[in-house]
Scaffold this motif. Structure first.
Motif, PDB file in Angstrom:
ATOM      1  N   LEU A 153       0.853  -1.206   0.000  1.00  0.00           N
ATOM      2  CA  LEU A 153       0.000   0.000   0.000  1.00  0.00           C
ATOM      3  C   LEU A 153       0.883   1.248   0.000  1.00  0.00           C
ATOM      4  N   MET A 154       0.554   2.195  -0.893  1.00  0.00           N
ATOM      5  CA  MET A 154       1.336   3.428  -1.017  1.00  0.00           C
ATOM      6  C   MET A 154       0.395   4.619  -1.171  1.00  0.00           C
ATOM      7  N   ALA A 155       0.806   5.756  -0.615  1.00  0.00           N
ATOM      8  CA  ALA A 155       0.039   6.994  -0.827  1.00  0.00           C
ATOM      9  C   ALA A 155       0.151   7.386  -2.302  1.00  0.00           C
ATOM     10  N   GLY A 156      -0.869   8.040  -2.808  1.00  0.00           N
ATOM     11  CA  GLY A 156      -0.827   8.541  -4.182  1.00  0.00           C
ATOM     12  C   GLY A 156      -1.201   7.523  -5.240  1.00  0.00           C
ATOM     13  N   ARG A 157      -1.683   6.337  -4.808  1.00  0.00           N
ATOM     14  CA  ARG A 157      -2.150   5.323  -5.753  1.00  0.00           C
ATOM     15  C   ARG A 157      -3.632   5.073  -5.511  1.00  0.00           C
ATOM     16  N   LYS A 158      -4.351   4.707  -6.585  1.00  0.00           N
ATOM     17  CA  LYS A 158      -5.763   4.334  -6.444  1.00  0.00           C
ATOM     18  C   LYS A 158      -5.833   2.924  -5.879  1.00  0.00           C
ATOM     19  N   LEU A 159      -6.833   2.683  -5.045  1.00  0.00           N
ATOM     20  CA  LEU A 159      -7.040   1.324  -4.539  1.00  0.00           C
ATOM     21  C   LEU A 159      -8.109   0.643  -5.394  1.00  0.00           C
ATOM     22  N   VAL A 160      -7.674  -0.389  -6.128  1.00  0.00           N
ATOM     23  CA  VAL A 160      -8.599  -1.130  -6.991  1.00  0.00           C
ATOM     24  C   VAL A 160      -8.588  -2.594  -6.556  1.00  0.00           C
ATOM     25  N   ILE A 161      -9.747  -3.084  -6.153  1.00  0.00           N
ATOM     26  CA  ILE A 161      -9.865  -4.485  -5.726  1.00  0.00           C
ATOM     27  C   ILE A 161     -11.084  -5.108  -6.403  1.00  0.00           C
ATOM     28  N   GLY A 162     -10.842  -6.199  -7.098  1.00  0.00           N
ATOM     29  CA  GLY A 162     -11.936  -6.870  -7.804  1.00  0.00           C
ATOM     30  C   GLY A 162     -12.537  -5.996  -8.898  1.00  0.00           C
ATOM     31  N   GLY A 163     -11.703  -5.127  -9.473  1.00  0.00           N
ATOM     32  CA  GLY A 163     -12.155  -4.261 -10.562  1.00  0.00           C
ATOM     33  C   GLY A 163     -12.945  -3.053 -10.094  1.00  0.00           C
ATOM     34  N   ILE A 164     -13.029  -2.869  -8.769  1.00  0.00           N
ATOM     35  CA  ILE A 164     -13.793  -1.750  -8.207  1.00  0.00           C
ATOM     36  C   ILE A 164     -12.828  -0.769  -7.543  1.00  0.00           C
ATOM     37  N   ASN A 181      -5.886  -1.856 -16.462  1.00  0.00           N
ATOM     38  CA  ASN A 181      -6.974  -2.366 -15.642  1.00  0.00           C
ATOM     39  C   ASN A 181      -6.866  -3.900 -15.640  1.00  0.00           C
ATOM     40  N   SER A 182      -6.712  -4.496 -14.477  1.00  0.00           N
ATOM     41  CA  SER A 182      -6.490  -5.948 -14.396  1.00  0.00           C
ATOM     42  C   SER A 182      -7.696  -6.762 -14.847  1.00  0.00           C
ATOM     43  N   MET A 183      -8.844  -6.126 -15.032  1.00  0.00           N
ATOM     44  CA  MET A 183      -9.993  -6.839 -15.611  1.00  0.00           C
ATOM     45  C   MET A 183      -9.604  -7.368 -16.992  1.00  0.00           C
ATOM     46  N   LYS A 184      -8.680  -6.667 -17.669  1.00  0.00           N
ATOM     47  CA  LYS A 184      -8.197  -7.127 -18.992  1.00  0.00           C
ATOM     48  C   LYS A 184      -7.445  -8.456 -18.838  1.00  0.00           C
ATOM     49  N   PHE A 185      -6.677  -8.590 -17.744  1.00  0.00           N
ATOM     50  CA  PHE A 185      -5.968  -9.859 -17.485  1.00  0.00           C
ATOM     51  C   PHE A 185      -6.983 -10.986 -17.269  1.00  0.00           C
ATOM     52  N   LEU A 186      -8.047 -10.648 -16.531  1.00  0.00           N
ATOM     53  CA  LEU A 186      -9.056 -11.672 -16.241  1.00  0.00           C
ATOM     54  C   LEU A 186      -9.780 -12.077 -17.531  1.00  0.00           C
ATOM     55  N   GLU A 187     -10.129 -11.096 -18.350  1.00  0.00           N
ATOM     56  CA  GLU A 187     -10.789 -11.390 -19.632  1.00  0.00           C
ATOM     57  C   GLU A 187      -9.898 -12.297 -20.489  1.00  0.00           C
ATOM     58  N   GLN A 188      -8.617 -11.946 -20.534  1.00  0.00           N
ATOM     59  CA  GLN A 188      -7.650 -12.707 -21.324  1.00  0.00           C
ATOM     60  C   GLN A 188      -7.495 -14.128 -20.772  1.00  0.00           C
ATOM     61  N   THR A 189      -7.504 -14.234 -19.449  1.00  0.00           N
ATOM     62  CA  THR A 189      -7.386 -15.538 -18.786  1.00  0.00           C
ATOM     63  C   THR A 189      -8.566 -16.437 -19.158  1.00  0.00           C
ATOM     64  N   VAL A 190      -9.770 -15.869 -19.181  1.00  0.00           N
ATOM     65  CA  VAL A 190     -10.962 -16.638 -19.561  1.00  0.00           C
ATOM     66  C   VAL A 190     -10.819 -17.123 -21.014  1.00  0.00           C
ATOM     67  N   LYS A 191     -10.258 -16.272 -21.872  1.00  0.00           N
ATOM     68  CA  LYS A 191     -10.039 -16.665 -23.280  1.00  0.00           C
ATOM     69  C   LYS A 191      -9.008 -17.796 -23.386  1.00  0.00           C
ATOM     70  N   LEU A 192      -7.936 -17.692 -22.603  1.00  0.00           N
ATOM     71  CA  LEU A 192      -6.905 -18.741 -22.613  1.00  0.00           C
ATOM     72  C   LEU A 192      -7.500 -20.073 -22.166  1.00  0.00           C
ATOM     73  N   LEU A 193      -8.346 -20.009 -21.139  1.00  0.00           N
ATOM     74  CA  LEU A 193      -9.015 -21.224 -20.650  1.00  0.00           C
ATOM     75  C   LEU A 193      -9.899 -21.816 -21.745  1.00  0.00           C
ATOM     76  N   ALA A 194     -10.670 -20.944 -22.407  1.00  0.00           N
ATOM     77  CA  ALA A 194     -11.591 -21.399 -23.457  1.00  0.00           C
ATOM     78  C   ALA A 194     -10.816 -22.095 -24.579  1.00  0.00           C
TER      79      ALA A 194
END
Ligand code: MG
Length: 157
Positions: free
Chosen positions: A12-23, A72-85
């Protein structure tokens, strides 16, 4: 049915956005990383990749690649679902834990689950998210970092 496990930690660092689960969660500090440092999505990608026998997140999305800077790490998750498929698998159910002393995750739980449900293509009731603290112990308890764990099962398409 196959199962995979995932783990991640970010500082955790000051000056960064906190994004968890895409939120994006309002907080005085955010997680440090090459991407948006979404610790939960990184653990989840690793669990899904593990279940598919597809290695790990670092192999597919190296943190030395300038394409992934601030992504945005949601892109990693989307890509992961494609790799699985591609390997003939789809997500079945997910159980995950976020360990954070602060902020409280509970107000964001349903938004996170909804978000994951959309990308994974599974019903919200197939996704479980647990929020824990570290009871003040160690770097997590001292609010220096946030940790996430995930277990995922996948089934044949
Ligand atoms: Mg990470």
């Amino acid at each position: 049915m196959r199962v995979g496990i995932g783990y991640d930690v970010h500082k955790l660092m000051a000056g960064r956005k906190l994004v968890i689960g895409g939120i994006e969660i309002p907080h005085e500090k955010g997680l440090l990383g090459h991407s948006d440092a979404d610790v939960l999505l990184h653990a989840l990608c690793d669990a899904l990749l593990g279940a598919g026998g597809l290695g790990d997140i670092g192999q597919h999305f190296p943190d030395t690649d300038p394409r992934y800077k601030g992504i945005n790490s949601m892109k990693f998750l989307e890509q992961t679902v494609k790799l699985l498929a591609k390997k003939g698998f789809c997500p079945f159910n997910i159980d995950c834990i976020v360990v954070a002393e602060a902020p409280k995750m509970t107000p964001y739980r349903s938004a996170i689950i909804e978000n994951l449900s959309t990308v994974l293509g599974i019903k919200p009731e197939m996704i479980n998210l647990k929020a824990k603290t570290a009871e003040g112990l160690g770097p997590i308890g001292q609010k220096e970092a946030i940790v996430a764990w995930a277990v995922a099962t996948v089934e044949k398409l």
